[in-house]
Structures are given as C-alpha cells and as structure tokens.
Design an enzyme around this catalytic site. Structure first.
Site, PDB file in Angstrom:
ATOM      1  CB  THR A   1      -0.886   0.001   1.269  1.00 42.68           C
ATOM      2  OG1 THR A   1      -1.572  -1.239   1.345  1.00 42.68           O
ATOM      3  CG2 THR A   1      -1.892   1.147   1.237  1.00 42.68           C
TER       4      THR A   1
ATOM      5  CG  ASP B   1       0.156  -6.457  18.168  1.00 45.47           C
ATOM      6  OD1 ASP B   1      -0.396  -7.380  17.547  1.00 45.47           O
ATOM      7  OD2 ASP B   1       0.968  -6.642  19.098  1.00 45.47           O
TER       8      ASP B   1
ATOM      9  N   GLY C   1      -1.425  -1.592  13.590  1.00 43.69           N
ATOM     10  CA  GLY C   1      -2.014  -1.508  12.255  1.00 43.69           C
ATOM     11  C   GLY C   1      -3.402  -2.123  12.219  1.00 43.69           C
ATOM     12  NE  ARG C   2      -2.734  -8.113  12.423  1.00 39.92           N
ATOM     13  CZ  ARG C   2      -1.895  -9.099  12.665  1.00 39.92           C
ATOM     14  NH1 ARG C   2      -1.697  -9.519  13.900  1.00 39.92           N
ATOM     15  NH2 ARG C   2      -1.244  -9.679  11.672  1.00 39.92           N
TER      16      ARG C   2
ATOM     17  NE  ARG D   1     -36.672   3.201  -5.536  1.00 36.73           N
ATOM     18  CZ  ARG D   1     -36.883   3.257  -6.847  1.00 36.73           C
ATOM     19  NH1 ARG D   1     -36.912   4.430  -7.474  1.00 36.73           N
ATOM     20  NH2 ARG D   1     -37.068   2.144  -7.537  1.00 36.73           N
TER      21      ARG D   1
ATOM     22  CD  GLN E   1     -30.621  -6.851  -1.421  1.00 36.46           C
ATOM     23  OE1 GLN E   1     -29.521  -7.062  -1.936  1.00 36.46           O
ATOM     24  NE2 GLN E   1     -31.733  -7.367  -1.897  1.00 36.46           N
TER      25      GLN E   1
ATOM     26  N   GLY F   1     -31.396  -1.754  -7.490  1.00 38.87           N
ATOM     27  CA  GLY F   1     -30.641  -1.722  -8.754  1.00 38.87           C
ATOM     28  C   GLY F   1     -29.695  -0.541  -8.832  1.00 38.87           C
TER      29      GLY F   1
ATOM     30  CD  GLU G   1      -2.270  -2.726   8.363  1.00 33.89           C
ATOM     31  OE1 GLU G   1      -2.021  -2.808   9.579  1.00 33.89           O
ATOM     32  OE2 GLU G   1      -2.244  -1.670   7.712  1.00 33.89           O
ATOM     33  N   GLY G   2      -3.354  -8.809   7.986  1.00 30.42           N
ATOM     34  CA  GLY G   2      -3.731 -10.074   8.627  1.00 30.42           C
ATOM     35  C   GLY G   2      -5.164 -10.432   8.287  1.00 30.42           C
TER      36      GLY G   2
HETATM   37  N1  CAA Z   1       4.254  -8.594  18.961  1.00 30.36           N
HETATM   38  C1  CAA Z   1       5.560  -8.872  19.199  1.00 30.36           C
HETATM   39  N2  CAA Z   1       6.073 -10.130  19.084  1.00 30.36           N
HETATM   40  C2  CAA Z   1       5.230 -11.114  18.731  1.00 30.36           C
HETATM   41  C3  CAA Z   1       3.864 -10.883  18.466  1.00 30.36           C
HETATM   42  C4  CAA Z   1       3.370  -9.551  18.595  1.00 30.36           C
HETATM   43  N3  CAA Z   1       2.098  -9.270  18.354  1.00 30.36           N
HETATM   44  N4  CAA Z   1       3.277 -12.048  18.129  1.00 30.36           N
HETATM   45  C5  CAA Z   1       4.225 -12.983  18.177  1.00 30.36           C
HETATM   46  N5  CAA Z   1       5.421 -12.424  18.541  1.00 30.36           N
HETATM   47  C6  CAA Z   1       6.707 -13.072  18.733  1.00 30.36           C
HETATM   48  C7  CAA Z   1       6.515 -14.374  19.541  1.00 30.36           C
HETATM   49  O1  CAA Z   1       6.583 -14.125  20.912  1.00 30.36           O
HETATM   50  C8  CAA Z   1       7.673 -15.207  19.045  1.00 30.36           C
HETATM   51  O2  CAA Z   1       8.847 -14.801  19.714  1.00 30.36           O
HETATM   52  P1  CAA Z   1       9.845 -15.908  20.367  1.00 30.36           P
HETATM   53  O3  CAA Z   1      10.218 -16.831  19.249  1.00 30.36           O
HETATM   54  O4  CAA Z   1      10.997 -15.113  20.888  1.00 30.36           O
HETATM   55  O5  CAA Z   1       9.054 -16.598  21.423  1.00 30.36           O
HETATM   56  C9  CAA Z   1       7.840 -14.808  17.597  1.00 30.36           C
HETATM   57  O6  CAA Z   1       7.211 -13.498  17.472  1.00 30.36           O
HETATM   58  C10 CAA Z   1       7.163 -15.764  16.649  1.00 30.36           C
HETATM   59  O7  CAA Z   1       5.805 -15.866  17.013  1.00 30.36           O
HETATM   60  P2  CAA Z   1       4.863 -16.982  16.447  1.00 30.36           P
HETATM   61  O8  CAA Z   1       5.510 -18.335  16.625  1.00 30.36           O
HETATM   62  O9  CAA Z   1       3.511 -16.780  17.036  1.00 30.36           O
HETATM   63  O10 CAA Z   1       4.874 -16.656  14.871  1.00 30.36           O
HETATM   64  P3  CAA Z   1       4.151 -17.378  13.691  1.00 30.36           P
HETATM   65  O11 CAA Z   1       5.159 -17.634  12.625  1.00 30.36           O
HETATM   66  O12 CAA Z   1       3.328 -18.535  14.166  1.00 30.36           O
HETATM   67  O13 CAA Z   1       3.200 -16.212  13.095  1.00 30.36           O
HETATM   68  C11 CAA Z   1       1.242 -14.834  12.936  1.00 30.36           C
HETATM   69  C12 CAA Z   1       2.237 -15.566  13.845  1.00 30.36           C
HETATM   70  C13 CAA Z   1       0.306 -14.122  13.896  1.00 30.36           C
HETATM   71  C14 CAA Z   1       0.469 -15.769  12.052  1.00 30.36           C
HETATM   72  C15 CAA Z   1       2.024 -13.787  12.064  1.00 30.36           C
HETATM   73  O14 CAA Z   1       2.856 -14.417  11.106  1.00 30.36           O
HETATM   74  C16 CAA Z   1       1.080 -12.869  11.332  1.00 30.36           C
HETATM   75  O15 CAA Z   1       0.584 -11.921  11.928  1.00 30.36           O
HETATM   76  N6  CAA Z   1       0.809 -13.110  10.020  1.00 30.36           N
HETATM   77  C17 CAA Z   1       0.021 -12.204   9.198  1.00 30.36           C
HETATM   78  C18 CAA Z   1       0.904 -11.218   8.498  1.00 30.36           C
HETATM   79  C19 CAA Z   1       0.185  -9.958   8.123  1.00 30.36           C
HETATM   80  O16 CAA Z   1      -0.623  -9.435   8.872  1.00 30.36           O
HETATM   81  N7  CAA Z   1       0.516  -9.425   6.954  1.00 30.36           N
HETATM   82  C20 CAA Z   1      -0.010  -8.184   6.530  1.00 30.36           C
HETATM   83  C21 CAA Z   1       1.076  -7.405   5.858  1.00 30.36           C
HETATM   84  S1  CAA Z   1       0.893  -5.657   5.802  1.00 30.36           S
HETATM   85  C22 CAA Z   1      -0.318  -5.387   4.646  1.00 30.36           C
HETATM   86  O17 CAA Z   1      -1.357  -5.922   4.762  1.00 30.36           O
HETATM   87  C23 CAA Z   1      -0.075  -4.500   3.485  1.00 30.36           C
HETATM   88  C24 CAA Z   1      -0.339  -3.091   3.678  1.00 30.36           C
HETATM   89  O18 CAA Z   1       0.452  -2.292   3.193  1.00 30.36           O
HETATM   90  C25 CAA Z   1      -1.590  -2.593   4.343  1.00 30.36           C
END
Ligand code: CAA
Length: 387
Positions: free
Chosen positions: A165, A247, A249-250, A275, A343, A347, A370-371
């Site tokens: 974006t 976090d 961004g959500r 209408r 809806q 139309g 953003e997830g």
């Molecule tokens: N904050 C900080 N650290 C965090 C965290 C958070 N919210 N969540 C997890 N972590 C840490 C964990 O504690 C862990 O640390 P340690 O290894 O030291 O214990 C590490 O990160 C890995 O955590 P997970 O094992 O839970 O990670 P995972 O690989 O299972 O993934 C997930 C977790 C939530 C699925 C993550 O990958 C995710 O959020 N995926 C979605 C990605 C996303 O949102 N993409 C959007 C991109 S931006 C966009 O949309 C475009 C734009 O321009 C608008």
C-alpha cells in the site's frame, strides 16, 4: 482484558469531539468529492496527503519532538474512521503512513533514523510504505525469502514484495528481509529503504477490486544497496518489529472498516427516506428497517472494540488480542453492512451512480490486509488458549 481502576466512560472527551468535527468537515469538503473519480482512475491522493500533513494528521501518534502530533490512539482511530467514511483509499493511505511507516521508526529506530525520516513523514511531505508480504509468504510472514547480505557499510537486498500500500507514491519503505534463512523468523531484520537507492524497482501497480487509489505496488530489490545505518533495531529483531507494528495496524484497519460501514449506512439511511415504492418511502418497510437496525447496532459495537483496543494501547498493557478482536469483528461487520446498504439501494446500488458499490468493494479488503480474518482468529485463539 479488564484493566483495574479504569472505570468506564462512554463519552468522547472535548478534544476527541473537536478532532472528530474537524476531520469530518475536512473529509466532506476535501476528500469525499473526488473519491469516486479516484476509485475509477486509481490516482493516488497526493494533494490530500499534503493537506493532511498540514493539519497534523499524518503523524498523529508520532512524538512531537520528531514532528508528530503526539496524540492518543483514540484520536487516531477517530481520524482514520472519518477519512474512511469519505474515501477508504485515503483512509488506508493515511493509516499506512501514520502507523506502518512511522511506528517501527519511533519505537525501534536509532535517534539518527528518527531525526532523518520522521519529520517529513509526519508532515506529509514524504510518503511511507511497509513491505512484508511476498509472492510465497502472506499469512506465514515469518517464512519470507527476501535476503539481506552485509558487505562493508551496506546491506544488499534481493527479493520481491507484494501488495505494498502507498508503494507507487512512497519515498521511504520499511522493508523486512532475512539475513539468515536457517534462523527462521529470528533471521529477519527491518530496514528503511529509500526509493532512490540503487537496485530499488517498482515492478507494477496492482489493479484491485477496492481501495483502488491506494497506490498498491509490487516491488523488487536487485542488489539494492542500503546503508548499515538504515537497519532498524538489531539484526534479527525484524519479525518482532513487524508484528508489534501490525498490532497497531490492526486497530487502523478496524477503524477503517467502521468508517466504510458508517459511510454506507449514512447513504442507505438517506436513500431509504427518499425512495418511494408502493406509495410510501422504503424506510417504512420492516425488512428495510431490519437492515438499518442491524447495520447501526453492529457499527456501534465495532466502534467500541476499536476504542477499547486503542485505550489499552495507550495504557501500555498488552493489546494484541483486543486489536485482533476489533479487526475481526469490524471487518466482518463492514462487509455485511455495506452489502445491506447496497441492497437498500436496489438496482441503483449496483451502479456507479451511487457510492455504495464502492463502499461494498472497499470493505472487502479489510478482511484481508494487515492479517486475514483467519490470522486474527489465530491470534485470539493463541491468546486465550496460550501457546
Ligand atoms: N508482537 C511482538 N512479538 C510477537 C507478536 C506480537 N504481536 N506475536 C508474536 N510475537 C513473537 C513471539 O513471541 C515469538 O517470539 P519468540 O520466538 O521469541 O518466542 C515470535 O514473534 C514468533 O511468534 P509466532 O511463533 O507466534 O509466529 P508465527 O510464525 O506462528 O506467526 C502470525 C504468527 C500471527 C500468524 C504472524 O505471522 C502474522 O501476523 N501473520 C500475518 C501477516 C500480516 O498481517 N501481513 C499483513 C502485511 S501488511 C499489509 O497488509 C499490506 C499493507 O500495506 C496494508
């Protein structure tokens, strides 16, 4: 999460009401009129970004010492909601600028990086973007493949980023790349990359269903040369920086979803009172009333989740679960509410003569970027179950 001693107040403060009024007026005058045309032409709202910068709305939570407005998170949610109510593209452009591009810098950047990049971003003079997603890593962000190899005073980046974006217009990009694939997500680092760095390439502009004026781009790095001083945090901190940023961004996207739904509801309410069918306005029919009632009830519930997660963020307590709840609920709600609004328009709603078809298309992406909704559920499940 309940916070001890918080008390409960459903009133917005005088300051919040003032910001809401100011942004609503600005959005109605400056953002809403061109929204349909920008949607068609996919033209990035560059002029609006400059005006938002002048109003202090491009660095809302950024500390004042770095040129930001230093406002609280509820103010920010109100601002993104009001902009999105007028134009969802402008809403997400401002959201990415404010949060995805600036938070990694002011939370994790060196003093030098903060001073170099934040003032221009907060002023809307320069545009920022966030590069995490890749062709083969979306929800599984930790499996990203873009490489960063250090050589002397530079990192050399190679790889591709998708769905960026603001990408078409951005000057500065927060880029996540791995320095060591064998370390999994612990090999990921975050960098500030300037558009002018050698080896930076815009591959193409994405043509999307909604938020079509958001300048969403595909980007490539071909031995892209980034000074070592542009590393954000330490090597290997990137994944935590990415998720900490998301976090917040959500909450932005939940606010955007509420704004889109509110815009669609306002249009549907007005239309239902104008209408006439069967000799009376369609607002007299209970099936129409039911849709309006469902819309406004769910919009208000979503807004409360947005405010609650923003409030927890400002309290400095964990808010990942609440941000994901807000995004999950608000985006699902927004898709349904905009469908009801279409809806009610019958139309006409299916044509470009009314803005509801745009709201309907724009709402859909709030369940993806953003997830995805599924990722939000994963975050909530891990929080309530542990692990
Ligand atoms: N904050 C900080 N650290 C965090 C965290 C958070 N919210 N969540 C997890 N972590 C840490 C964990 O504690 C862990 O640390 P340690 O290894 O030291 O214990 C590490 O990160 C890995 O955590 P997970 O094992 O839970 O990670 P995972 O690989 O299972 O993934 C997930 C977790 C939530 C699925 C993550 O990958 C995710 O959020 N995926 C979605 C990605 C996303 O949102 N993409 C959007 C991109 S931006 C966009 O949309 C475009 C734009 O321009 C608008």
């Amino acid at each position: 999460m309940l916070v001890k001693g918080a008390g409960i107040s459903f009133d917005l403060s005088e300051d919040h009401l003032m910001i809401q009024d100011m942004v609503r007026k600005f959005a109605e005058k400056e953002v809403s009129p061109g929204a349909g045309e920008r949607d068609r032409s996919m033209e990035f709202p560059r002029d609006i970004c400059s005006k938002l910068g002048e109003l202090g709305l491009m660095g809302v939570n950024t500390p004042t010492e770095y040129g930001g407005a230093g406002m609280d998170s509820i103010s920010y949610a109100i601002i993104i909601e009001e902009l999105s109510r007028a134009c969802a593209s402008t809403g997400v452009v401002a959201a990415v600028q404010n949060t995805l591009a600036q938070l990694p810098l002011y939370r994790f950047g060196t003093e030098e990086l903060k001073r170099k990049y934040l003032p221009d971003l907060a002023a809307g003079k320069k545009i920022g973007a966030y590069c995490l997603t890749e062709p083969s890593s979306g929800s599984d962000a930790g499996s990203l493949q873009t490489m960063a190899q250090k050589n002397g005073d530079f990192y050399f980046l190679n790889g591709q980023k998708l769905f960026v974006t603001n990408g078409m217009a951005a000057d500065f990009f927060i880029v996540y790349a791995t320095i060591d694939k064998s370390k999994g997500n612990k090999g990921i680092s975050a960098f500030v990359v300037e558009r002018t760095f050698p080896g930076f390439k815009i591959v193409r502009k994405e043509e999307m269903l909604g938020v079509r004026a958001s300048g969403t781009a595909q980007i490539a790095f071909e031995n892209c040369r980034v000074p070592v001083s542009n590393l954000i945090g330490e090597e290997g901190d990137g994944f935590k920086i990415a998720l900490t940023t998301l976090d917040s961004g959500r909450i932005s996207i939940a606010s955007q979803a509420v704004g889109i739904a509110q815009g669609a509801y306002d249009a549907a309410l007005k239309y239902s009172k104008e209408r006439s069918q069967f000799g009376k306005t369609i607002s007299n029919f209970q099936f129409v009333q039911e849709m309006l009632v469902d819309m406004i009830t769910y919009i208000e519930a979503a807004r409360l989740l947005v405010y609650r997660s923003s409030y927890l963020k400002d309290k400095g307590v964990p808010f990942s679960k609440e941000a994901s709840m807000a995004k999950y609920f608000a985006s699902t709600m927004s898709e349904k509410a905009t469908s009801h609004a279409l809806q009610i328009h019958g139309g006409y709603g299916y044509t470009k003569d009314y803005p509801v078809e745009r709201f309907y298309r724009d709402a859909r992406v709030t369940e993806i970027y953003e997830g995805t909704t599924e990722v939000q559920k994963m975050v909530i499940a891990r929080n309530i179950l542990g692990g």
